[in-house]
Design an enzyme around this catalytic site. Structure first.
Site, PDB file in Angstrom:
ATOM      1  N   GLU A 200     -11.294  -9.573   9.043  1.00  0.00           N
ATOM      2  CA  GLU A 200     -10.701 -10.618   7.696  1.00  0.00           C
ATOM      3  C   GLU A 200     -11.477 -11.618   7.835  1.00  0.00           C
ATOM      4  O   GLU A 200     -11.660 -12.909   6.987  1.00  0.00           O
ATOM      5  CB  GLU A 200      -9.267 -10.424   8.494  1.00  0.00           C
ATOM      6  CG  GLU A 200      -8.641  -9.985   7.770  1.00  0.00           C
ATOM      7  CD  GLU A 200      -8.744  -8.367   8.829  1.00  0.00           C
ATOM      8  OE1 GLU A 200      -9.358  -8.276   9.143  1.00  0.00           O
ATOM      9  OE2 GLU A 200      -7.679  -8.054   8.136  1.00  0.00           O
TER      10      GLU A 200
ATOM     11  N   ASN B 175      -5.283  -2.678  -4.059  1.00  0.00           N
ATOM     12  CA  ASN B 175      -6.844  -2.210  -3.628  1.00  0.00           C
ATOM     13  C   ASN B 175      -6.295  -1.451  -1.954  1.00  0.00           C
ATOM     14  O   ASN B 175      -6.013  -1.894  -0.706  1.00  0.00           O
ATOM     15  CB  ASN B 175      -6.974  -3.715  -2.970  1.00  0.00           C
ATOM     16  CG  ASN B 175      -8.173  -3.771  -2.197  1.00  0.00           C
ATOM     17  OD1 ASN B 175      -9.276  -3.155  -2.246  1.00  0.00           O
ATOM     18  ND2 ASN B 175      -7.907  -5.090  -1.011  1.00  0.00           N
TER      19      ASN B 175
ATOM     20  N   ASP C 114       1.225  -1.539   0.220  1.00  0.00           N
ATOM     21  CA  ASP C 114       0.325   0.122  -0.066  1.00  0.00           C
ATOM     22  C   ASP C 114       0.980   1.412  -0.077  1.00  0.00           C
ATOM     23  O   ASP C 114       0.372   2.690  -0.794  1.00  0.00           O
ATOM     24  CB  ASP C 114      -1.156  -0.018   1.045  1.00  0.00           C
ATOM     25  CG  ASP C 114      -2.231  -1.460   1.152  1.00  0.00           C
ATOM     26  OD1 ASP C 114      -2.165  -2.320   0.510  1.00  0.00           O
ATOM     27  OD2 ASP C 114      -3.003  -0.660   1.414  1.00  0.00           O
TER      28      ASP C 114
ATOM     29  N   LYS D 295      -0.116  -9.749   5.197  1.00  0.00           N
ATOM     30  CA  LYS D 295      -0.808  -8.722   4.720  1.00  0.00           C
ATOM     31  C   LYS D 295      -0.710  -7.182   6.368  1.00  0.00           C
ATOM     32  O   LYS D 295      -0.262  -6.110   4.842  1.00  0.00           O
ATOM     33  CB  LYS D 295      -2.311  -8.961   5.697  1.00  0.00           C
ATOM     34  CG  LYS D 295      -3.409  -7.430   5.463  1.00  0.00           C
ATOM     35  CD  LYS D 295      -5.078  -8.197   5.557  1.00  0.00           C
ATOM     36  CE  LYS D 295      -5.783  -6.926   6.151  1.00  0.00           C
ATOM     37  NZ  LYS D 295      -6.066  -6.254   4.489  1.00  0.00           N
TER      38      LYS D 295
END
Ligand code: CDP
Ligand code: CDP
Length: 673
Positions: free
Chosen positions: A347, A95, A51, A439
């Site tokens: 999640e 995303n 990200d 993640k």
């Protein structure tokens, strides 16, 4: 799916600097604010993840100059005072929610710009309409490929550069509001109001605090409208330290609860009342029995004195409830975790997943997994401790914990598995799909393993500009050691001696001055700095031409060396006490005199021409050959390669190569078998 991972219980106290990644939310906000600032900003402790890389790439596409260094964790960004260099461009946000929302509001500042924006399939389904509708009121429009008004990705953004009285519906995501708050100060008179509620108040507070840190505090009027009373481009703080991720830090706050007496873990840059809401976990942990204190800008967590069950509301920092839930089976009484209904839609259904896996270990929970499955409105969990029940289950071999593609399940059960339940080091927990930590924390299990270290002391000696300081500093940061530059000690004493008008040829003047000195230490990042009479001398002071000219003459005096020896030796205890995995001390006589019993002694050398060149590249006027001669020919503690030291000639090696070689030499000493 990666194979499952057997967790090895800790049989020795956990120690060292936890390698916690930087906060994603802070890194991406800091990138936007630094780009909108006047001047250059160096971000330290930054997170390099998918990200943040997306946002860095997008800013580069828009014409911003950014130099990033993933190994050092730094990003240098040249601000453009609120202007966006490229008037057109094509951006893909993957995303990444923050990048998607922050960039869209950011681009609205562009006068007559046109930008094609797209994201992954998942991003196309995520909420954007609150932000796009808000910008439309200032004539910045998002169109679909068919030319219709867009409510989500992909779209073409046609901008005016204006921001008027904005109203935003941020009920779907607080990022929609944060995105607008960050651009507010760039337009005089602009205001932002919310039309409904927002879900994550702590993230809005984080945005407000960061706008203030970059010189443009926001205010709210009586009707709840945000505005900037002193608008303009952000002001670069020059260096901005990104806090470590508070949720990730919670695992290392928890670890000393299970790794026994004398555990001591250091969390660099972790602040009790930091920007992140999840720092509230530290307060809950303290109520539970954690021993946490703060030294400078960092936290130190020692062995917990207790595990006290109780009743806790995790609503505002719910990402950390899993960390406490996995300690609860070891507590002295039941633990109730309340108000976490929203985590059932993250999640995975986290409440159900936690109850199911604790049950699998033999732990009693209420409501039961069956009840949770039947009723999605249940919002709390009670965990009944029983070490006997855990042991009974463990007799049948390690339990395999399902992680449901949830990184937090994997990490929290990894901490519980670090507990030596059977008292003989037998593993009793296996984590399925450990790769799911990717993640937010791809190197979590490596970071956990790194805390299984024994304390090391490393001595580095060498002549001027042989690379001692830069090598030691980098190794300290990578391996979690405390760095001590003894050259800086002699330089600091020299500043004090010159101030007191002492001269090397007048021994009485030196002894009189030393009698007035009081030495202390202060931790700055990974370095221990010398404090003389309550003051840390600046880099400019200790490296002035006057100090360069006389430091070696003062350092040759036995009176000076004797004066500082015990202080230098005391640094070992300081490092141990502060939770570092060891210390790395550099100078001229460390392996021979100060730490003759160091775990490892290294002697760095480089030929005279290379060293002269290095100093002149640094812009330092320093006659190093002369200092070297004085240092190696003096009677007291001369510069020598101590017997048994490893010699490294780095004339032809880059700094990175020397660092790698030194780390390779240290690694076996650090590892606990
Ligand atoms: O960085 P550079 O090599 O220029 O020098 P430094 O490490 O800052 O040390 C400055 C001076 O302090 C050296 O030239 C030595 O004279 C003295 N020193 C010493 O005598 N013993 C040490 N352990 C460290 C420094
Ligand atoms: O502490 P010391 O005086 O031994 O040297 P330093 O200040 O660590 O290094 C002097 C300069 O040499 C720094 O700018 C280092 O980046 C550079 N250096 C290098 O270019 N290659 C190496 N292998 C080691 C250091």
């Amino acid at each position: 799916m990666t194979e499952s991972l057997l967790i090895k219980p800790f049989r020795t106290p956990a120690r060292g600097v936890a390698q916690v990644p930087g906060s994603k939310s802070i890194t991406n906000r800091a990138l936007i604010l630094a780009a909108l600032a006047e001047g250059e900003t160096l971000l330290t402790g930054a997170l390099f993840s998918r990200d943040t890389k997306i946002l860095i790439q997008a800013l580069r596409t828009l014409g911003f100059v950014i130099v990033d260094d993933e190994v050092a964790g730094t990003i240098r960004i040249q601000g453009n005072a609120g202007n966006i260099p490229a008037k057109e461009g094509s951006l893909h946000v993957g995303n990444a929610g923050t990048a998607a929302r922050f960039l869209t509001a950011f681009l609205a500042l562009s006068h007559q710009g046109k930008y094609a924006m797209d994201g992954d399939v998942a991003m196309r389904a995520r909420p954007m309409s609150g932000l796009l509708n808000s910008l439309a009121s200032s004539k910045t429009f998002a169109y679909t490929a068919e030319g219709k008004p867009a409510q989500a990705f992909p779209f073409v953004l046609q901008t005016t550069g204006q921001l008027k009285d904005l109203t935003v519906d941020a009920s779907a995501s607080s990022q929609l509001l944060s995105a607008l708050l960050m651009v507010l100060p760039l337009r005089a008179g602009a205001t932002v109001k919310m039309s409904g509620e927002t879900v994550s108040e702590p993230f809005v507070v984080m945005t407000e605090k960061m706008c203030a840190q970059f010189g443009r505090p926001l205010s709210r009027d009586a009707e709840g409208r945000w505005f900037c009373a002193n608008p303009g481009a952000y002001i670069s703080p020059q260096v901005y330290a990104i806090e470590p991720d508070a949720t990730a830090a919670s695992y290392f706050i928890a670890l000393p609860a299970v790794t026994g007496k004398d555990s001591c873990i250091r969390l660099q840059g972790y602040q009790p009342k930091g920007l992140q809401g999840d720092t509230a976990f530290a307060e809950v942990a303290k109520l539970y029995g954690a021993e946490i204190d703060y030294q400078g800008d960092s936290a130190r967590v020692r062995s917990w004195h207790n595990l006290r069950g109780g009743d806790f509301d995790f609503n505002q920092f719910s990402d950390t409830f899993l960390t406490l839930a996995t300690l609860a089976p070891l507590a002295d009484k039941p633990t109730v975790i309340r108000n976490i209904a929203h985590t059932r839609k993250q999640e995975t259904d986290r409440l159900l997943a936690m109850a199911t896996e604790l049950n699998r270990l033999g732990v009693k929970v209420e409501p039961s997994p069956q009840a949770l499955q039947a009723d999605a409105s249940l919002s709390s969990l009670t965990i009944y401790p029983s070490r006997d029940a855990l042991r009974k289950t463990a007799q049948g071999g390690p339990t395999s914990i399902h992680t449901y593609e949830d990184h937090r399940m994997a990490m929290s059960f990894g901490i519980l598995g670090s507990y030596d339940l059977l008292g003989d080091g037998t593993p009793w927990i296996k984590i399925e799909d450990p790769g799911c930590t990717g993640k937010t924390f791809p190197r979590f299990f490596q970071a956990l393993a790194a805390l299984r270290s024994s304390f090391v002391s490393i001595a580095i000696d060498g002549g001027a500009a042989s690379g001692k300081s830069s090598t030691a500093r980098a190794v300290a940061q990578h391996l979690g050691l405390m760095h001590v530059d003894t050259g800086a000690h002699y330089r600091t004493l020299t500043v004090g001696l010159l101030d007191a008008k002492a001269t090397p040829s007048n021994l009485a003047s030196v002894e009189n001055a030393l009698a007035q000195f009081k030495l202390d230490s202060a931790l700055c990042g990974f370095s221990s700095r010398c404090v003389l009479n309550g003051k840390i001398a600046s880099e400019t002071e200790i490296r002035s031409p006057e100090v360069n000219a006389s430091v070696s003459a003062f350092a040759a005096l036995p009176a000076v060396r004797n004066y500082i020896l015990n202080y230098q030796r005391s640094q070992v205890e300081l490092a141990r006490d502060a939770g570092f995995a060891g210390l790395i001390m550099e100078g001229r006589d460390i392996g021979s005199v100060v730490l003759p019993n160091a775990t490892l002694r290294i002697f760095l050398e480089a030929d005279a021409e290379a060293r002269r060149l290095r100093r002149s590249t640094e812009g330092q006027a320093d006659s190093i050959a002369q200092r070297d001669l004085l240092d190696s020919t003096r009677a007291a503690a001369p510069l020598i390669c101590p017997t048994g030291a490893v010699r490294i000639d780095n004339t032809k090696l880059s700094l990175a190569e020397v660092v790698q070689e030194v780390e390779r030499l240290i690694a076996p000493a650090l590892a606990v078998s």
